[in-house]
Motif scaffolding. Structure first.
Motif, PDB file in Angstrom:
ATOM      1  N   LEU A  15       9.911   2.332   8.704  1.00 45.59           N
ATOM      2  CA  LEU A  15      10.047   3.452   7.774  1.00 45.59           C
ATOM      3  C   LEU A  15      11.314   3.304   6.934  1.00 45.59           C
ATOM      4  N   TYR A  16      12.404   2.895   7.575  1.00 43.07           N
ATOM      5  CA  TYR A  16      13.650   2.670   6.840  1.00 43.07           C
ATOM      6  C   TYR A  16      13.456   1.596   5.766  1.00 43.07           C
ATOM      7  N   GLU A  17      12.753   0.535   6.105  1.00 40.27           N
ATOM      8  CA  GLU A  17      12.529  -0.539   5.142  1.00 40.27           C
ATOM      9  C   GLU A  17      11.665  -0.045   3.978  1.00 40.27           C
ATOM     10  N   MET A  18      10.666   0.770   4.258  1.00 43.05           N
ATOM     11  CA  MET A  18       9.847   1.339   3.191  1.00 43.05           C
ATOM     12  C   MET A  18      10.700   2.196   2.253  1.00 43.05           C
ATOM     13  N   ILE A  19      11.631   2.953   2.831  1.00 40.32           N
ATOM     14  CA  ILE A  19      12.525   3.780   2.023  1.00 40.32           C
ATOM     15  C   ILE A  19      13.415   2.901   1.149  1.00 40.32           C
ATOM     16  N   ARG A  20      13.953   1.826   1.740  1.00 37.42           N
ATOM     17  CA  ARG A  20      14.841   0.940   0.976  1.00 37.42           C
ATOM     18  C   ARG A  20      14.130   0.295  -0.199  1.00 37.42           C
ATOM     19  N   PHE A  77       9.289   9.436  -0.931  1.00 36.60           N
ATOM     20  CA  PHE A  77       9.469   8.060  -1.378  1.00 36.60           C
ATOM     21  C   PHE A  77       8.094   7.423  -1.543  1.00 36.60           C
ATOM     22  N   MET A  78       7.727   7.107  -2.770  1.00 34.83           N
ATOM     23  CA  MET A  78       6.424   6.499  -3.043  1.00 34.83           C
ATOM     24  C   MET A  78       6.597   5.004  -3.288  1.00 34.83           C
ATOM     25  N   GLY A  79       5.836   4.205  -2.543  1.00 36.82           N
ATOM     26  CA  GLY A  79       5.867   2.758  -2.718  1.00 36.82           C
ATOM     27  C   GLY A  79       4.801   2.295  -3.680  1.00 36.82           C
ATOM     28  N   PRO A  80       4.414   1.023  -3.621  1.00 34.45           N
ATOM     29  CA  PRO A  80       3.399   0.492  -4.538  1.00 34.45           C
ATOM     30  C   PRO A  80       2.049   1.165  -4.310  1.00 34.45           C
ATOM     31  N   THR A 101     -11.316   4.760  -4.319  1.00 36.93           N
ATOM     32  CA  THR A 101     -10.201   5.300  -3.549  1.00 36.93           C
ATOM     33  C   THR A 101      -8.895   4.814  -4.151  1.00 36.93           C
ATOM     34  N   TRP A 102      -7.804   5.169  -3.512  1.00 33.72           N
ATOM     35  CA  TRP A 102      -6.478   4.756  -3.976  1.00 33.72           C
ATOM     36  C   TRP A 102      -5.694   4.240  -2.782  1.00 33.72           C
ATOM     37  N   ASN A 103      -5.084   3.082  -2.917  1.00 37.93           N
ATOM     38  CA  ASN A 103      -4.215   2.538  -1.878  1.00 37.93           C
ATOM     39  C   ASN A 103      -2.765   2.807  -2.248  1.00 37.93           C
ATOM     40  N   TYR A 104      -1.950   3.125  -1.240  1.00 39.84           N
ATOM     41  CA  TYR A 104      -0.548   3.459  -1.525  1.00 39.84           C
ATOM     42  C   TYR A 104       0.261   3.466  -0.244  1.00 39.84           C
ATOM     43  N   THR A 105       1.581   3.459  -0.417  1.00 40.16           N
ATOM     44  CA  THR A 105       2.494   3.678   0.703  1.00 40.16           C
ATOM     45  C   THR A 105       3.397   4.852   0.349  1.00 40.16           C
ATOM     46  N   ALA A 106       3.799   5.602   1.382  1.00 39.00           N
ATOM     47  CA  ALA A 106       4.654   6.764   1.149  1.00 39.00           C
ATOM     48  C   ALA A 106       5.428   7.098   2.412  1.00 39.00           C
ATOM     49  N   THR A 200       1.288  -6.621  -5.968  1.00 43.24           N
ATOM     50  CA  THR A 200       2.082  -6.253  -4.796  1.00 43.24           C
ATOM     51  C   THR A 200       1.209  -5.611  -3.733  1.00 43.24           C
ATOM     52  N   VAL A 201       0.337  -4.706  -4.159  1.00 44.48           N
ATOM     53  CA  VAL A 201      -0.558  -4.039  -3.221  1.00 44.48           C
ATOM     54  C   VAL A 201      -1.517  -5.062  -2.590  1.00 44.48           C
TER      55      VAL A 201
END
Length: 207
Positions: A15-20, A77-80, A101-106, A200-201
């Motif tokens: 989770l920390y890495e996703m935030i960074r 925090f929204m990723g790719p 659909t939609w793929n994402y990280t958050a 990236t996704v």
């Protein structure tokens, strides 16, 4: 954040890495007159507090810091992310029972909020944020590169915030719920897209 088990990210280091990887967050507070939000670069201090602490600063004229806060604040925090067409699914040719659909990280982080305008604390936050984002440059700019009087004047125009993390939720929705053939189709489709973020996704799709 609604997170089915297949998409949940529970590991704190992950989770920390996703935030960074997210350079800008949405800082959200609930107030008696309604929600307020400000896009902010936020600094995560992983070693402070039980779950980490966020630091950032807002423009002093921003009314968000003056408003009464109801409950905890929220940092999003929204990723790719990428749109996924059902045309990429092998399942489409088999039975046609597919939808877009939609793929994402958050990552959603919440906690109590403290606003401050002490000059020394503000300078520390500004320096740390600057060092974070300048660190990968060949010739990084430093706060000390500007005249001291100028920096002091700039600090008077901002308000700092500190948010200890009380809750941390992560989600990585990358077609994990689809059969392998469908995931391969999504990965290939995104890899040939004209959008860099789609590439990236594509690399995040498990196969």
């Amino acid at each position: 954040m609604y997170t089915p088990p297949a998409f949940a990210v529970d590991d704190t280091d992950e989770l920390y890495e996703m935030i960074r990887q997210c350079r800008l967050a949405n800082f959200i507070t609930a107030t008696p007159t309604g929600p307020m939000a400000t896009p902010l670069p936020m600094l995560l201090d992983e070693k402070e507090g039980e779950k980490g602490v966020f630091y950032a600063h807002l423009a002093r004229p921003n009314p968000q810091w003056r408003a009464d806060v109801v409950g905890d604040a929220l940092a999003v925090f929204m990723g790719p992310d990428a749109y996924v067409t059902p045309s990429w699914y092998a399942s489409k040719a088999e039975h046609g029972k597919v939808v877009p659909t939609w793929n994402y990280t958050a990552v959603h982080a919440s906690g109590p909020i403290e606003f401050f305008d002490d000059a020394e604390r503000l300078l520390d936050v500004v320096k740390r944020l600057t060092d974070l984002h300048e660190g990968t440059r060949k010739m990084p700019w430093a706060v000390t590169d500007a005249p001291e009087a100028y920096i002091k004047a700039q600090l008077r125009g901002i308000v700092g915030l500190r948010m200890p993390i009380a809750s941390l939720q992560g989600k990585r929705k990358m077609s994990q719920n689809r059969p392998e053939a469908d995931r391969r189709g999504v990965r290939q489709g995104l890899a040939t897209s004209s959008r860099d973020t789609d590439h990236t996704v594509a690399e995040l799709i498990p196969i």
